[in-house]
Design an enzyme around this catalytic site. Structure first.
Site, PDB file in Angstrom:
ATOM      1  NE  ARG A  10      -3.812   0.671   0.463  1.00 34.06           N
ATOM      2  CZ  ARG A  10      -4.528   1.367  -0.454  1.00 34.06           C
ATOM      3  NH1 ARG A  10      -4.733   0.579  -1.577  1.00 34.06           N
ATOM      4  NH2 ARG A  10      -4.838   2.475   0.088  1.00 34.06           N
ATOM      5  CG  HIS A  83      -3.417   8.393   1.879  1.00 34.34           C
ATOM      6  ND1 HIS A  83      -4.085   9.449   1.608  1.00 34.34           N
ATOM      7  CD2 HIS A  83      -3.707   7.351   0.975  1.00 34.34           C
ATOM      8  CE1 HIS A  83      -5.139   9.111   0.994  1.00 34.34           C
ATOM      9  NE2 HIS A  83      -5.047   8.178   0.648  1.00 34.34           N
ATOM     10  CD1 TRP A  84      -4.936   2.479   3.950  1.00 35.84           C
ATOM     11  CD2 TRP A  84      -3.222   1.101   4.326  1.00 35.84           C
ATOM     12  NE1 TRP A  84      -5.350   1.020   3.788  1.00 35.84           N
ATOM     13  CE2 TRP A  84      -4.204   0.334   4.050  1.00 35.84           C
ATOM     14  CE3 TRP A  84      -2.258   0.495   4.711  1.00 35.84           C
ATOM     15  CZ2 TRP A  84      -4.160  -0.917   3.956  1.00 35.84           C
ATOM     16  CZ3 TRP A  84      -1.964  -0.841   4.559  1.00 35.84           C
ATOM     17  CH2 TRP A  84      -3.120  -1.594   4.329  1.00 35.84           C
TER      18      TRP A  84
END
Length: 85
Positions: A10, A83-84
Site C-alpha cells: 500500500r 494516508h492509510w
C-alpha cells in the site's frame, strides 16, 4: 489482517509519482472542491472521518473542510500516521 507485506504494498502504491500527482490535481482543483462541497452538505447521516495527521497525499486541511461541510460529522486525527489510517 494487516501484514507487513500489505503495508509495504500500500505504501509503494501511494508513493508512486503518478499517484501523488493525480491526487494533488484532484484536490487542488477549486471547481472540484466547490462541487464536492455542494454535495457534502446534503448527507444527513452521521459520518466518522479518520485522518492521518502526517498524510502527504490528502492533507489535513481537506479533513477540516469535510468536517465543517458535513452536517453530522466527527473527525478523529491519528498522530504519527500517513494516508492509510
Amino acid at each position: 489482517m494487516v501484514t507487513d507485506e500489505l503495508v509495504q504494498q500500500r505504501y509503494e502504491i501511494s508513493a508512486e509519482p503518478k499517484t501523488v500527482e493525480w491526487t494533488k490535481k484532484m484536490f487542488s482543483n477549486p471547481a472540484a472542491s466547490r462541487s464536492c462541497g455542494a454535495r457534502l452538505d446534503k448527507i444527513p447521516q452521521r459520518t466518522l472521518l479518520l485522518w492521518g495527521r502526517d498524510d502527504r497525499v490528502t492533507p489535513l486541511e481537506r479533513a477540516l473542510f469535510m468536517v465543517q461541510t458535513l452536517p453530522n460529522a466527527e473527525l478523529h486525527v491519528v498522530s504519527k500516521c500517513g494516508h492509510w489510517s
